[in-house]
Design an enzyme around this catalytic site. Structure first.
Site: not given
Ligand code: PBG
Ligand code: ZN
Length: 328
Positions: A248, A195, A122, A233, A217, A274, A205, A313, A130
């Site tokens: 996640k 995820k 992505c 999964e 997504r 994040s 993002r 983080y 992605c």
């Molecule tokens: C991309 C990816 C994402 C994150 C990690 N790898 C974003 C998404 O799927 O949109 C998110 C990490 C975060 O928010 O800290 N595939």
């Molecule tokens: Zn991605």
């Protein structure tokens, strides 16, 4: 056991007692530090949506990895922010792509920190999805080869573990196969298995310039309402050769972490994403809570739920706090 014979407060009355009966101990060994690599030299620019996080050129990535290592953080996870995007995500698997450069630079500067790489397209596709897009829809099977090539290029650059986050069906098996065929049988795969399609990725993002340019997504990331599906999964990824299973986001999905911990016999990782980071930072800035205390409490809760590894983080800050008070 009943009151007044049993009084839970007896064992809570002093710090020594509290330490003796503490069930969960957050430890620096549990932490993985995410870093964002950008092109250029001597770049270290704050990510606005994630105060305390930076876009760094590979020299600063290596320097920061060394700091993490000095704090006893076992591993980092690298994300690339390329300056070129195209429909085939060519920079994702380019030999001199930004992540590939960052891996080499970290391994040169600080060979003993674990280098994990996020494997996804992505950040590298012009449409920001992605996987590959064919006539406006995500082409699952057509994406597998590019994802596998991306993982292989990270392995060839010296990464220690690859972490596919794309959520295409079948990608763990594809990656395992291409790694094995190229003498990387020793390279583990940490699968973003459960995820979820989450609003908590918003700040990332912005940081990774990876927002989808059309749609969302939801056709590949999981519906936040589903729990049984997370176990399915994870089981699929186990059967395809995953070595670590990730959930996640983390905090809104503690029940999923705990279920996966019970049902899947592999190490479990959780990604404190994040949005979870930004919420605490924002409330701290407003003076509404103690950010470091909230971060430590959150990370302890994620570990209590069953995570062995936590991508966060807050890693450096938590490691510093644990250094001065290792009793977690
Ligand atoms: C991309 C990816 C994402 C994150 C990690 N790898 C974003 C998404 O799927 O949109 C998110 C990490 C975060 O928010 O800290 N595939
Ligand atoms: Zn991605």
């Amino acid at each position: 056991m009943q009151f007044p014979d049993y009084r839970p407060r007896r064992m809570r009355q002093s710090e020594p007692f509290r330490r003796m009966i503490r069930e969960t101990r957050l430890c620096t060994d549990n932490l993985i530090m995410p870093l964002f690599a950008v092109t250029g030299k001597n770049v270290r620019e704050p990510v606005e949506s994630m105060p305390g996080q930076y876009h760094m050129s590979v020299d600063h990535v290596a320097k920061t990895a060394k700091e993490a290592k000095n704090l006893a953080i076992p591993a980092i996870i690298l994300f690339g922010v390329p300056d070129q995007k195209d429909p085939l995500a060519t920079q994702a698997y380019a030999k001199d792509g930004i992540v590939q450069q960052a891996i080499r630079s970290v391994k040169d500067e600080c060979p003993d920190i674990g280098v994990i790489t996020d494997v996804c397209l992505c950040q590298y596709t012009d449409h920001g999805h992605c996987g590959m897009v064919e006539k406006g829809v995500i082409d699952n099977d057509g994406s597998l080869d590019l994802l596998a090539r991306t993982a292989l290029s990270h392995a060839e650059a010296g990464a220690d573990m690859v972490a596919p986050s794309d959520m295409m069906d079948g990608r763990v098996g594809f990656i395992r196969e291409i790694l094995d065929e190229n003498d990387f049988t020793h390279m583990p795969i940490m699968s973003y298995a459960a995820k979820y399609c989450s609003a908590y990725y918003g700040p990332f993002r912005e940081a990774a310039h990876s927002a989808p340019q059309f749609g969302d997504r939801r056709t590949y990331q999981m519906d936040p309402a589903n729990a049984l599906e997370a176990v399915r999964e994870a089981s699929l990824d186990v059967s395809e050769g995953a070595d670590v299973i990730m959930v996640k986001p983390a905090l809104p999905y503690l029940d999923i972490i705990s279920r996966i911990r019970e049902e899947i016999d592999l190490p479990v990782a959780a990604y404190n994403v994040s949005g979870e980071y930004a919420m605490i930072r924002a409330a701290e800035k407003m003076g509404w809570l103690d950010g470091t205390a909230a971060a430590l409490e959150t990370l302890t809760a994620i570990k209590r739920a069953g995570a062995d590894m936590i991508l966060t983080y807050f890693a450096m800050e938590a490691a510093r706090t644990l250094q001065s008070d290792p009793s977690g």
